[in-house]
Design a protein around this motif. Structure first.
Motif, PDB file in Angstrom:
ATOM      1  N   THR A 135       1.041  -0.869   0.338  1.00  0.00           N
ATOM      2  CA  THR A 135       0.030   0.417  -0.115  1.00  0.00           C
ATOM      3  C   THR A 135       0.813   1.334  -0.221  1.00  0.00           C
ATOM      4  N   GLU A 137       1.565   4.096   1.189  1.00  0.00           N
ATOM      5  CA  GLU A 137       1.572   5.066   2.620  1.00  0.00           C
ATOM      6  C   GLU A 137       1.813   6.103   2.936  1.00  0.00           C
ATOM      7  N   ALA A 138       2.725   6.203   2.023  1.00  0.00           N
ATOM      8  CA  ALA A 138       3.690   7.872   2.411  1.00  0.00           C
ATOM      9  C   ALA A 138       3.148   8.803   1.025  1.00  0.00           C
ATOM     10  N   ARG A 139       3.045  10.328   1.151  1.00  0.00           N
ATOM     11  CA  ARG A 139       3.244  10.990   0.465  1.00  0.00           C
ATOM     12  C   ARG A 139       3.257  10.956  -0.738  1.00  0.00           C
ATOM     13  N   SER A 141       5.367   7.695  -2.879  1.00  0.00           N
ATOM     14  CA  SER A 141       5.505   6.477  -2.350  1.00  0.00           C
ATOM     15  C   SER A 141       5.662   6.044  -4.386  1.00  0.00           C
ATOM     16  N   PRO A 166      -1.519   7.840  -4.204  1.00  0.00           N
ATOM     17  CA  PRO A 166      -1.377   7.991  -2.610  1.00  0.00           C
ATOM     18  C   PRO A 166      -3.027   6.724  -2.305  1.00  0.00           C
ATOM     19  N   HIS A 167      -2.676   6.141  -1.366  1.00  0.00           N
ATOM     20  CA  HIS A 167      -2.948   5.065  -0.761  1.00  0.00           C
ATOM     21  C   HIS A 167      -3.817   3.612  -1.758  1.00  0.00           C
ATOM     22  N   THR A 169      -3.281   0.304  -3.139  1.00  0.00           N
ATOM     23  CA  THR A 169      -2.502  -0.994  -2.749  1.00  0.00           C
ATOM     24  C   THR A 169      -2.541  -1.907  -4.326  1.00  0.00           C
ATOM     25  N   GLY A 180       9.760   5.850   0.360  1.00  0.00           N
ATOM     26  CA  GLY A 180       8.201   5.817   0.955  1.00  0.00           C
ATOM     27  C   GLY A 180       9.265   7.620   1.535  1.00  0.00           C
ATOM     28  N   ASP A 182       8.088  11.865   2.770  1.00  0.00           N
ATOM     29  CA  ASP A 182       6.954  12.316   3.959  1.00  0.00           C
ATOM     30  C   ASP A 182       7.510  13.055   4.745  1.00  0.00           C
TER      31      ASP A 182
END
Length: 184
Positions: A135, A137-139, A141, A166-167, A169, A180, A182
């Motif tokens: 997934t 998950e970072a700002r 990826s 973003p987000h 999967t 990642g 952030d």
């Protein structure tokens, strides 16, 4: 998702002129070596010698091809100054303003280098070997293929990068790095 093919990258000299680098992505786009917020690149290390110094920057170095290297980093504390890295090693975080030099263990290597402006950004790099579900998950990826791989429906050649939504999967399969980035 946005594919960044390795074949589209242009080589550039290291900041210290001692080697060659290929930028994958940077923020802001096109920022020079002293003006980026974060930068992701691949470098060829062909001879022993010093690494470029980046004041106010934190680095994460990951060997992606070759026999490996011994990295000597000043100021890390007793017993932590020399690190041996190869294709199986965990990514190594270290301060970009520390004097560092490499000794090759058996010929040239390639490495992935994530650099983030200290205090403004933080970064991580994780190895993936085989099939996995990830997934974003970072700002920011980014997946980088170390050999031909698959990410969802996207086929990736060696050293291709994929900026993930973003987000998102997705299922991946192959030898990859998940990066990642952030805000700090």
């Amino acid at each position: 998702m946005r594919l960044l093919p390795a074949a589209d990258r242009m080589p550039a000299p290291w900041k210290n002129g001692g080697g060659t680098t290929w930028e994958i992505a940077a923020q802001p786009p096109g920022a020079g070596l002293d003006a980026f917020d974060w930068r992701l690149s691949i470098a060829q290390v062909a001879t022993d010698g010093p690494f470029s110094v980046f004041p106010g920057v934190d680095r994460v170095l990951t060997v992606i091809a070759g026999a490996g290297l011994r990295l000597t980093i000043e100021g890390l504390g007793e017993g932590q100054g020399e690190v041996v890295l190869d294709e199986a090693s965990k990514p190594l975080p270290f301060p970009g303003d520390a004097a560092a030099s490499a000794t090759l263990d058996g010929g040239p290597i390639r490495d992935l280098n994530l650099m983030v402006r200290r205090g403004a950004w933080r970064g991580s790099v994780r190895r993936i070997d085989g099939a996995a579900t990830i997934t974003a998950e970072a700002r920011v990826s980014v997946l980088v293929a170390l050999a031909p791989a698959r990410a969802g429906d996207q086929v990736m050649a060696a050293e291709d990068a994929l900026i993930l939504d973003p987000h998102a999967t997705l299922t991946v399969d192959g030898r990859l790095l998940l990066i990642g980035i952030d805000p700090a």
